[in-house]
Design a protein around this motif. Structure first.
Motif, short mmCIF file in Angstrom:
data_model
loop_
_atom_site.label_atom_id
_atom_site.label_comp_id
_atom_site.label_asym_id
_atom_site.label_seq_id
_atom_site.Cartn_x
_atom_site.Cartn_y
_atom_site.Cartn_z
N ASN A 2 48.42 6.71 64.76
CA ASN A 2 49.04 7.52 63.72
C ASN A 2 48.22 7.64 62.44
O ASN A 2 48.74 8.10 61.42
CB ASN A 2 50.42 6.95 63.38
CG ASN A 2 51.35 7.02 64.57
OD1 ASN A 2 51.33 7.99 65.33
ND2 ASN A 2 52.18 5.99 64.74
N ILE A 3 46.96 7.24 62.46
CA ILE A 3 46.13 7.38 61.26
C ILE A 3 45.85 8.85 61.00
O ILE A 3 45.82 9.67 61.92
CB ILE A 3 44.81 6.59 61.39
CG1 ILE A 3 43.95 7.15 62.53
CG2 ILE A 3 45.09 5.11 61.60
CD1 ILE A 3 42.56 6.56 62.60
N PRO A 4 45.63 9.23 59.73
CA PRO A 4 45.38 10.63 59.40
C PRO A 4 44.00 11.10 59.87
O PRO A 4 43.09 10.29 60.06
CB PRO A 4 45.46 10.66 57.87
CG PRO A 4 45.11 9.26 57.46
CD PRO A 4 45.67 8.38 58.52
N GLU A 5 43.88 12.38 60.07
CA GLU A 5 42.61 12.98 60.48
C GLU A 5 41.64 12.99 59.30
O GLU A 5 42.03 13.20 58.14
CB GLU A 5 42.85 14.41 60.96
CG GLU A 5 41.64 15.08 61.59
CD GLU A 5 41.29 14.53 62.97
OE1 GLU A 5 40.15 14.73 63.39
OE2 GLU A 5 42.17 13.90 63.61
N ALA A 6 40.37 12.73 59.58
CA ALA A 6 39.34 12.81 58.54
C ALA A 6 39.22 14.24 58.02
O ALA A 6 39.33 15.21 58.78
CB ALA A 6 37.99 12.35 59.09
N THR A 7 39.00 14.37 56.71
CA THR A 7 38.87 15.70 56.10
C THR A 7 37.41 16.13 55.95
O THR A 7 37.12 17.33 55.95
CB THR A 7 39.53 15.72 54.71
OG1 THR A 7 38.94 14.69 53.89
CG2 THR A 7 41.03 15.47 54.83
N ASP A 8 36.52 15.17 55.81
CA ASP A 8 35.10 15.49 55.62
C ASP A 8 34.23 14.46 56.34
O ASP A 8 34.62 13.30 56.45
CB ASP A 8 34.71 15.49 54.13
CG ASP A 8 35.51 16.48 53.31
OD1 ASP A 8 36.58 16.09 52.79
OD2 ASP A 8 35.08 17.65 53.22
#
Length: 501
Positions: free
Chosen positions: A410-416
């Motif tokens: 459930n960790i967030p997706e990387a943005t950069d």
């Protein structure tokens, strides 16, 4: 008749005097030897740490007729900051390695003079932060035991190395050292600890690396075991700029405006003879001088980016090709929020995969860049080359899989994501040199040796500190002093001791 004879004698004497004078002028002519000139011309190829330090050393010695040709749009070479997700980060050199020892690391002095923002790297608690491939943490006692075993093996290597011939003729690889101690890690924890203690430092595996020239490491033996992470928005390369400002002209805003520094000048050909050198750049320009100092990486010297005319002698080429240009890739990833442990003892963590070297060493940068939510993962060697050949999206997907393995689905997706490509860059072809098994002191001296009026410098020519920023700094001084000795004293021969002396 006597007058005629006397006239002939006078004419002969006059002709003889004229011939002698012409011969004397020829001998003293700067076209035949520049060793007697007070200010000969020198071209320096490359404006990284070694090139700038060589130029400064020459300038301090009164040799100011220099021209620096840099292939990129900046000075500093592999000390290079880039903007990432609103902050400046270092894609190349990042640490001052070797601090608080019996000798003072010159780079530490420069960093303090500039008041560079830096942070002590504390690895002491890494044994408590070793993640399993399937999730969860390995017991710290298991990881600590693996680290202690590595320390024991290295202690054995130090004692063994002290008994070997200093020429390196009896050198062995780090892997051979491990085999002698019956310790070749094959389980996930053993492999990641092995990677952490070897590849993370040298960017190549134990089977490649010379034991005699790395166990113990002169950097830590001489300068101290502490290392500091530079996280200054001015960039680590500001130490190179600081050195350049000491001999190059600047404007009121401290921008270098000296015409002796030329950026975006890609050197493609160096012609040399006993009377001088000619350097050709990719834009078709020609530069002539008495000497040239080549400060490009050994990775570039192993390619055909720069053609030498005539070809470098076989002994030189063979020595250059035997040394290694390693690849050390720091991948930065930004997230919308922090989901990893923070606080004391959590900065560094390991991923113990069954696949050795697969995204193994991690660093959370909360102290260095508060609120940035940035992680740094380091890969090297074959993994670096593999990753450079795939898209950033593919790399990001692999990294997300690893992080979900460690911290849950459930960790967030990387943005950069930022993936440096040093190996693919024709101006570098890697990150730093590594001393491989099979290269003895004799071959290393050949790497450092000048060829006629062509001199060489760079971290790969540092006798004890190849691969490090301080090695590049000291190599620039050493190579420049070789040239100065030739120019001012006529001592132009570089002595290479016999192979096994």
């Amino acid at each position: 008749m006597k007058k005629e004879i006397m006239g002939r004698r006078v004419a002969i004497v006059v002709v003889s005097l004229v011939q002698s004078l012409l011969l004397l002028l020829l001998v003293l002519s700067p076209t035949t030897t520049t060793a007697t000139r007070t200010n000969p011309s020198v071209i320096i190829v490359g404006a990284g740490m070694s090139g700038i330090m060589a130029a400064k050393t020459l300038s301090d010695a009164g040799i100011t007729n220099i021209q620096i040709l840099e292939a990129t749009d900046h000075i500093g070479g592999r000390m290079h900051k880039v903007s990432f997700a609103g902050i400046n980060i270092e894609i190349g050199a990042n640490w001052v390695e070797g601090v608080n020892g019996k000798e003072v690391n010159p780079i530490w002095t420069l960093a303090n003079d500039l008041n560079l923002r830096n942070f002590f790297s504390d690895f002491d608690n890494v044994s408590s932060n070793c993640y399993k491939q399937g999730g969860g943490l390995h017991k710290s006692s298991v990881v600590e035991k693996a680290i202690e075993t590595v320390d024991e093996v290295n202690g054995f290597g130090e004692k063994l190395g002290a008994t070997l011939h200093p020429s390196g003729k009896d050198d062995i690889s780090v892997l051979t050292m491990q085999r002698l101690m019956n310790h070749v890690p094959s389980d996930p924890v053993g492999m990641v600890v092995d990677y952490y203690t070897s590849d993370y430092e040298f960017a190549e595996p134990p089977r490649v690396t010379s034991m005699q020239n790395t166990v113990p490491l002169a950097t830590f033996s001489n300068f101290g075991e502490d290392i500091y992470f530079v996280a200054d928005q001015r960039g680590y390369g500001s130490v190179v700029e600081h050195l350049a400002h000491q001999f190059l002209k600047t404007d009121k805003k401290s921008n270098i405006v000296d015409p002796r520094l030329m950026l975006n000048k890609v050197v493609r050909e160096i012609s040399y003879s006993k009377s001088g050198v000619t350097v050709m750049t990719e834009d078709g320009k020609k530069y002539e001088a008495d000497y040239v100092m080549v400060s490009v990486s050994i990775g570039v010297l192993q390619t055909h980016l720069i053609k030498f005319k005539p070809d470098l002698p076989h002994w030189k080429i063979l020595a250059l090709y035997q040394f290694d240009m390693a690849v050390y890739t720091k991948i930065f990833i930004k997230f919308p929020k922090t989901f990893w442990p923070t606080g004391n003892g959590t900065e560094f963590f390991l991923y113990a995969s069954e696949r050795r070297g697969y995204y193994p060493i991690w660093q959370q940068l909360e102290r260095q860049y508060p609120g940035a939510n940035v992680l740094l993962v380091t890969v090297t060697d074959e993994e670096s080359r593999r990753i450079e050949q795939q898209s950033n999206a593919a790399t990001k997907a692999e990294i997300m899989d690893v992080l979900r393995d460690m911290f849950g689905k459930n960790i967030p997706e990387a943005t950069d994501i930022l993936v440096p490509r040093w190996w693919s860059d024709r101006f570098y072809k890697g990150t730093f040199s590594n001393w491989p098994i099979g290269v003895n002191r004799y071959e290393f001296d050949q790497i450092r040796a000048p060829v006629d009026r062509v001199y060489f410098t760079g971290e790969h020519t540092s006798e004890y500190y190849n691969g490090y920023v301080h090695g590049a700094y000291l190599a620039g001084i050493d190579s420049a002093n070789m040239m100065i000795k030739c120019i001012k004293k006529g001592m132009c021969k570089f002595h290479i001791p016999a192979k096994y002396t």
